[in-house]
Design a protein around this motif. Structure first.
Motif, PDB file in Angstrom:
ATOM      1  N   LEU A 262      53.579  70.536 105.657  1.00  0.00           N
ATOM      2  CA  LEU A 262      54.391  71.669 105.233  1.00  0.00           C
ATOM      3  C   LEU A 262      54.427  72.755 106.312  1.00  0.00           C
ATOM      4  O   LEU A 262      55.487  73.341 106.589  1.00  0.00           O
ATOM      5  CB  LEU A 262      53.859  72.232 103.917  1.00  0.00           C
ATOM      6  N   ARG A 263      53.263  73.029 106.910  1.00  0.00           N
ATOM      7  CA  ARG A 263      53.197  74.069 107.935  1.00  0.00           C
ATOM      8  C   ARG A 263      54.081  73.712 109.132  1.00  0.00           C
ATOM      9  O   ARG A 263      54.834  74.544 109.643  1.00  0.00           O
ATOM     10  CB  ARG A 263      51.740  74.257 108.385  1.00  0.00           C
ATOM     11  N   GLN A 265      56.641  71.535 109.188  1.00  0.00           N
ATOM     12  CA  GLN A 265      58.051  71.464 108.840  1.00  0.00           C
ATOM     13  C   GLN A 265      58.676  72.854 108.728  1.00  0.00           C
ATOM     14  O   GLN A 265      59.857  73.043 109.012  1.00  0.00           O
ATOM     15  CB  GLN A 265      58.237  70.710 107.517  1.00  0.00           C
ATOM     16  N   LEU A 266      57.882  73.843 108.326  1.00  0.00           N
ATOM     17  CA  LEU A 266      58.380  75.215 108.252  1.00  0.00           C
ATOM     18  C   LEU A 266      58.538  75.840 109.637  1.00  0.00           C
ATOM     19  O   LEU A 266      59.367  76.733 109.825  1.00  0.00           O
ATOM     20  CB  LEU A 266      57.443  76.066 107.387  1.00  0.00           C
ATOM     21  N   ARG A 267      57.755  75.368 110.595  1.00  0.00           N
ATOM     22  CA  ARG A 267      57.805  75.927 111.944  1.00  0.00           C
ATOM     23  C   ARG A 267      58.778  75.179 112.852  1.00  0.00           C
ATOM     24  O   ARG A 267      59.282  75.753 113.818  1.00  0.00           O
ATOM     25  CB  ARG A 267      56.408  75.894 112.569  1.00  0.00           C
ATOM     26  N   ASP A 274      63.528  68.949 105.701  1.00  0.00           N
ATOM     27  CA  ASP A 274      63.903  70.363 105.688  1.00  0.00           C
ATOM     28  C   ASP A 274      63.329  70.999 104.421  1.00  0.00           C
ATOM     29  O   ASP A 274      63.979  71.043 103.372  1.00  0.00           O
ATOM     30  CB  ASP A 274      65.419  70.503 105.739  1.00  0.00           C
ATOM     31  N   ARG A 276      62.655  74.089 103.669  1.00  0.00           N
ATOM     32  CA  ARG A 276      63.378  75.272 103.190  1.00  0.00           C
ATOM     33  C   ARG A 276      64.621  74.878 102.404  1.00  0.00           C
ATOM     34  O   ARG A 276      64.963  75.482 101.382  1.00  0.00           O
ATOM     35  CB  ARG A 276      63.752  76.165 104.371  1.00  0.00           C
TER      36      ARG A 276
END
Length: 468
Positions: A262-263, A265-267, A274, A276
């Motif tokens: 998750l970290r 993929q958010l960065r 995706d 978000r």
């Protein structure tokens, strides 16, 4: 050329006009797309014969189910992402090469271990077809400047659902005529034929470079995201496969890998998943949840019920395949009907009701249950199988971003295979070493409760109301 309208958007094109999406384009896609669903169900009537051949029980043969689903659950979105990045035709052809190799390994395997390897390769190879096919259709849609006609999507859905539906009957026939090795060998000629017609009829992949007129900006495969996703999903599957004796310590690495995924993929500027978009797309997330839960119930019958028919009722593989024929035929018919409907909520609600009712029927089966009731039980699951597949595919088309349709379609299949893995775990928990009446009743009671939950999730989904 601008991107085509979203599925379901109003256009001036005739909805049944399929010009630009002719038989030469779709035939190879249909051939490749039937291999994964066919192999997920075809082996169901061969498990007992394989177990007898190698002197093993239901707990061991369940790995033949689970390993294909593990490979497929990981590979579908990965290969869908690669199809979006490097081109669907390349990914499609590579998958068919792996399928051919897997069929040869399984047909010639001297031991059970190589059968596991064959199913692993088969899961990876067949996983290329569906997301790559969706990406091919997207590229063709961009080329001709209009959305993919619904009849074309219906054929793709029919190929997948139809092959899954006839799998038990075909598997029973192959085991009866040529033995269980025919379950593996049949993949070789189909894959070779699909490879040949793909080379001849599927156009070369359009350029993926920025400014090439096909796509901008250039996409990235995100190898770190793929690696973290694969590792986390593998740990989850191994935890699910051991529910009879839970390995709680696996939850720790699962939590670490999920947090890292998750970290990242958010960065990541171009993430594999995706996060978000999914967080803001509740309709798509609920589609994945609904699809996975539905197939958990369907595959409990596909594998658990067929094993009970053979081991508890004493039917042969061939007879079991015939008993599952009503389910196959109703699934085929309803996949066509589901593709023709313009709504989503009604067919999905009907499917939930029938899944719950069918599970309730299984609770009362025993060694002296009349044959007509056994046939009815299978038919109760055939109708939902046809309706769910086409309706949820249409939902993914409606809710997913067009530029990521390959990976979105792959994630839909991942949800389906996680449901199947959970089903095989439930079957292994209920049956232990052999199918029994009490094990069937336990599996059916859990399935009925999950059917009620699925019904609630479906009727309360606001996005589905918009498509009523």
């Amino acid at each position: 050329m601008p991107a085509p309208p979203r599925p379901g958007a109003a256009t001036g094109a005739d909805p049944v006009d399929v010009r630009g999406f002719g038989a030469r384009l779709t035939a190879p896609l249909l051939m490749g797309s039937l291999l994964n669903p066919l192999n997920t169900t075809m082996i169901s009537t061969a498990l007992v014969a394989i177990g007898h051949a190698f002197g093993i029980g239901a707990t061991d043969t369940a790995w033949l189910i689970s390993v294909l689903y593990l490979a497929s659950a990981v590979a579908q979105p990965v290969l869908g992402k690669l199809a979006d990045v490097i081109g669907p035709r390349r990914v499609f052809l590579a998958g068919l090469v792996v399928v051919t190799a897997s069929g040869l390994v399984g047909a010639l395997a001297p031991g059970f271990g190589l059968l596991i390897v064959s199913r692993l390769l088969l899961g990876i190879g067949t996983s290329a077809a569906y997301p790559a096919a969706m990406a091919v259709l997207r590229d063709e849609s961009r080329r001709v400047g209009r959305i993919t006609p619904r009849p074309v999507l219906a054929r793709l859905s029919f190929a997948a659902l139809g092959s899954a539906a006839v799998g038990p009957a075909l598997g029973g026939l192959l085991v009866t005529v040529v033995g269980w090795r025919g379950i593996f060998a049949v993949n070789v000629p189909v894959a070779l034929l699909a490879f040949a017609v793909t080379l001849r009829w599927i156009p070369a992949d359009p350029p993926r470079e920025p400014g090439a007129g096909r796509r901008a900006p250039k996409l990235s495969p995100d190898p770190l995201g793929i690696g973290l996703f694969s590792a986390a999903l593998t740990v989850l599957v191994f935890f699910l496969l051991g529910l009879a004796h839970p390995r709680w310590w696996l939850l720790a690495p699962l939590a670490v890998l999920t947090a890292a995924l998750l970290r990242w993929q958010l960065r990541s500027p171009q993430p594999f998943i995706d996060v978000r978009m999914l967080a803001g797309n509740g309709a798509l997330l609920r589609t994945y949840l609904r699809h996975g839960l539905s197939y958990l119930l369907i595959y409990c019958v596909m594998y658990g019920y067929t094993q009970w028919l053979e081991e508890a009722r004493g039917y042969s593989s061939g007879h079991t395949g015939l008993l599952m024929l009503p389910m196959s035929l109703t699934a085929l018919l309803c996949s066509l009907l589901g593709a023709r409907t313009r709504t989503l909520r009604a067919p999905l609600t009907l499917a939930c009701v029938l899944l719950t009712a069918g599970s309730a029927v299984l609770v009362f089966l025993s060694g002296d249950t009349p044959l007509a009731v056994l046939l009815l039980a299978g038919a109760c699951f055939g109708i939902p199988q046809g309706l769910i597949g086409t309706s949820n595919q249409a939902a993914v088309q409606a809710y997913a971003p067009p530029e990521s349709i390959g990976s979105a379609a792959g994630l839909q299949r991942t949800a389906q295979y996680l449901g199947a893995i959970a089903a095989s775990s439930l079957i292994a928990l209920a049956y232990a070493d052999a199918a029994s009446d009490s094990g069937l009743h336990l599996m059916a009671a859990v399935s009925a409760a999950l059917g009620v939950l699925l019904f609630v999730l479906t009727v309360t989904d606001r996005a589905l109301r918009a498509h009523s």
